[in-house]
Scaffold this motif. Structure first.
Motif, short mmCIF file in Angstrom:
data_model
loop_
_atom_site.label_atom_id
_atom_site.label_comp_id
_atom_site.label_asym_id
_atom_site.label_seq_id
_atom_site.Cartn_x
_atom_site.Cartn_y
_atom_site.Cartn_z
N GLU A 126 26.48 -13.63 -25.34
CA GLU A 126 25.57 -14.73 -25.72
C GLU A 126 25.96 -16.02 -25.02
O GLU A 126 26.08 -17.09 -25.63
CB GLU A 126 25.59 -14.92 -27.24
CG GLU A 126 25.39 -13.65 -28.04
CD GLU A 126 24.02 -13.01 -27.86
OE1 GLU A 126 23.05 -13.55 -28.39
OE2 GLU A 126 23.94 -11.97 -27.18
N GLU B 211 22.46 -17.66 -21.61
CA GLU B 211 21.28 -18.43 -22.02
C GLU B 211 21.60 -19.89 -22.30
O GLU B 211 20.69 -20.71 -22.47
CB GLU B 211 20.63 -17.79 -23.26
CG GLU B 211 21.50 -17.78 -24.51
CD GLU B 211 22.40 -16.55 -24.60
OE1 GLU B 211 22.97 -16.34 -25.68
OE2 GLU B 211 22.52 -15.81 -23.60
N HIS B 212 22.88 -20.25 -22.34
CA HIS B 212 23.28 -21.64 -22.54
C HIS B 212 23.39 -22.41 -21.22
O HIS B 212 23.71 -23.60 -21.24
CB HIS B 212 24.61 -21.71 -23.29
CG HIS B 212 24.53 -21.22 -24.71
ND1 HIS B 212 24.21 -22.05 -25.76
CD2 HIS B 212 24.69 -19.98 -25.23
CE1 HIS B 212 24.19 -21.34 -26.88
NE2 HIS B 212 24.48 -20.09 -26.58
N THR C 43 25.62 -9.90 -22.93
CA THR C 43 24.58 -9.80 -23.95
C THR C 43 23.78 -11.11 -23.96
O THR C 43 24.31 -12.18 -23.65
CB THR C 43 25.15 -9.56 -25.36
OG1 THR C 43 25.82 -10.73 -25.82
CG2 THR C 43 26.09 -8.38 -25.38
N THR C 44 22.52 -10.99 -24.33
CA THR C 44 21.64 -12.17 -24.40
C THR C 44 20.47 -11.83 -25.31
O THR C 44 20.10 -10.65 -25.45
CB THR C 44 21.15 -12.56 -22.98
OG1 THR C 44 20.56 -13.87 -23.03
CG2 THR C 44 20.15 -11.57 -22.44
N HIS D 85 19.87 -23.22 -26.26
CA HIS D 85 19.45 -22.21 -25.29
C HIS D 85 18.56 -22.87 -24.24
O HIS D 85 17.59 -23.53 -24.56
CB HIS D 85 18.70 -21.07 -25.97
CG HIS D 85 19.57 -20.16 -26.76
ND1 HIS D 85 19.10 -19.02 -27.37
CD2 HIS D 85 20.91 -20.21 -27.04
CE1 HIS D 85 20.09 -18.41 -28.00
NE2 HIS D 85 21.20 -19.12 -27.81
N GLU E 55 15.40 -17.89 -22.67
CA GLU E 55 15.57 -16.56 -23.26
C GLU E 55 14.67 -15.62 -22.51
O GLU E 55 13.52 -15.94 -22.22
CB GLU E 55 15.25 -16.58 -24.77
CG GLU E 55 16.32 -17.30 -25.59
CD GLU E 55 15.93 -17.44 -27.06
OE1 GLU E 55 14.87 -16.89 -27.45
OE2 GLU E 55 16.68 -18.09 -27.81
N PHE F 44 15.45 -9.47 -17.99
CA PHE F 44 16.89 -9.19 -18.06
C PHE F 44 17.24 -7.98 -17.18
O PHE F 44 18.24 -8.00 -16.44
CB PHE F 44 17.29 -8.93 -19.51
CG PHE F 44 18.78 -8.75 -19.72
CD1 PHE F 44 19.68 -9.67 -19.22
CD2 PHE F 44 19.26 -7.66 -20.43
CE1 PHE F 44 21.05 -9.51 -19.42
CE2 PHE F 44 20.62 -7.50 -20.65
CZ PHE F 44 21.52 -8.42 -20.13
N THR G 50 18.61 -8.14 -29.54
CA THR G 50 19.51 -8.57 -28.47
C THR G 50 19.59 -7.44 -27.45
O THR G 50 19.32 -6.28 -27.77
CB THR G 50 20.90 -8.90 -29.05
OG1 THR G 50 20.78 -10.01 -29.94
CG2 THR G 50 21.90 -9.26 -27.97
#
Length: 466
Positions: A365, A368-369, A394-395, A417, A420, A426, A457
């Protein structure tokens, strides 16, 4: 110092009911170092404006409180300063006293309006701003405000002297009144970067209370926390730890719909961690990088598993690393255990030789930042320079967001975020990266798969090509 709040909600005079201040009756309230005056320059059904003027007496403010000793040395700065004219923590004290029930989101006469997002316009005539207009935008824009911050010149007659450290602030947006007031309560002293009273542990409680629902997800929450708490490191760390705990608890209970206890699914926040741990076990890795480790959620799990003989947590945020260190209790671990783990501050978009030569790297995670334009730099740093045998990413799956009640179609799951991706986006990214850096990539769902929108996810499992 002057603050005005206006609305065009119909009827606009409902603002008086929410603030518990009658438009026809000006009021004055004694507060720290002076008097706060409240009145309505305009009050019609079409538009209503409330004004809060804080008249500070710097002489009164400089006098010692009861039980305090007078300072030994006279300081002119204690009497001649900008406190009577510029917004500061003194204004937030006045806000808390004058609009107490509105800050709490309570209204006896119009309770149905408390949860209504009103069209609001807020103006602060003179706001000291350490860091300039850029910091103002960093603080208010992520909260949904349209920000206009106009620098005040040092002297209009001498434009060559440049701008002062003050700005005229104007915020416009549609927000609940309580939310707007709490944004001001926290962020005005952050911009001033000064507290005009003693800051103790109870200030942490005030910050978390006023920041409930928005501070934990703010992209510059560390700056906000540090400045609000007068740069006291121990208090800032305590606040950030509590924010993280509250955020974890919120995500743990964040489920798309009500289900029977017997059918309750695993909390969404746990799904990526479990999926990553399963993929790591499958990879056979013993030396693992947790890139963008944050406050150490995955590190705690890795430390509990003896198959991982060397663990490195890397993050750009020093505050997050300090929280991770405390959560892991590194200062209390036996020497042998302490030798298994290392925390390093590192930006994942830059080459870092300390991250080379590991069996596996995890980006849980994280991507996405980042702004999408920065992803190629991350790819080069992680897949190219660090070059571990296994990379696990993972995202969130943006398609799944429609299953969350109250999450608007165009909104992302988290305020920080930057993007996404859909499942197709992805998969395309993973395929491109794998081909560019010599990996095989496999996409896996994380969580139960919805036949229409997929899993909440998604995970990409990269292995070095044979």
């Amino acid at each position: 110092m002057l603050l005005t709040i206006s609305t065009t909600h119909s009827p606009a005079t409902d603002l008086g009911f929410l603030l518990v201040k009658h438009p026809d009756r000006p009021q004055s309230v004694e507060t720290t170092g002076g008097t706060a005056y409240v009145w309505y320059p305009e009050a019609t059904p079409a538009r209503c404006t409330v004004a809060l003027l804080l008249d500070v007496d710097p002489v009164e403010l400089a006098r010692p409180s009861k039980g305090q000793r007078s300072p030994d040395n006279f300081s002119l700065g204690r009497y001649v300063n900008d406190r009577p004219y510029a917004a500061s923590s003194l204004l937030t004290v006045a806000l808390g006293k004058v609009f107490r029930s509105a800050l709490k989101g309570a209204s006896r006469d119009r309770p149905e309006l408390v949860d209504v997002a009103l069209p609001l316009e807020i103006e602060v005539s003179a706001l000291p701003c350490r860091g300039g207009v850029k910091v103002v935008e960093q603080l208010f824009a992520p909260l949904g405000w349209a920000v206009t911050a106009t620098p005040v010149p040092l002297d209009p007659a001498f434009p060559d002297w440049g701008d002062s450290r003050y700005v005229q602030l104007r915020l416009t947006g549609r927000r609940k009144l309580a939310e707007a007031l709490n944004h001001l309560y926290v962020l005005l002293p952050v911009l001033d970067d000064a507290k005009h009273y003693w800051v103790s542990e109870d200030e942490v409680d005030k910050l978390l209370r006023a920041g409930e629902g928005w501070l934990a997800g703010h992209p510059v929450k560390e700056l906000i926390t540090r400045r609000y708490l007068a740069n006291r490191r121990s208090l800032a760390l305590s606040a950030l730890e509590r924010l993280q705990a509250a955020s974890d608890e919120l995500e743990t209970t964040d489920e798309p719909e009500e289900v029977d206890e017997s059918e309750r699914k695993k909390p969404l926040v746990k799904l990526p961690t479990e999926a990553v741990l399963a993929a790591l076990a499958e990879s056979g890795a013993a030396r693992v990088l947790d890139l963008g480790c944050g406050p150490g959620t995955l590190l705690l799990e890795l430390m509990a598993d003896r198959r991982y003989i060397e663990i490195v947590g890397a993050d750009v945020s020093s505050a997050s690393l300090r929280i991770a260190e405390r959560r892991l209790k590194l200062d209390r671990l036996p020497e042998r255990q302490r030798g298994r783990i290392k925390l390093v501050q590192s930006a994942l978009t830059y080459h870092d030789d300390r991250l080379k030569g590991y069996d596996a790297a995890v980006l849980m995670e994280v991507i996405e930042h980042l702004d999408e334009v920065r992803l190629p730099a991350l790819e080069r740093a992680v897949f190219g320079h660090a070059n571990p045998a296994t990379v696990i990413v993972t995202t969130p799956n943006v398609e799944y967001n429609v299953r969350y009640e109250g999450l608007a179609h165009e909104h992302l799951r988290h305020d920080d975020h930057r993007f996404e991706w859909t499942r197709a986006q992805f998969a395309a990214w993973a395929a491109r990266v794998a081909e560019a850096y010599g990996y095989d990539a496999h996409i896996r769902p994380v969580g139960d798969v919805d036949p229409e929108v997929g899993s909440p996810t998604q995970l990409a499992f990269f292995r070095k090509a044979a």
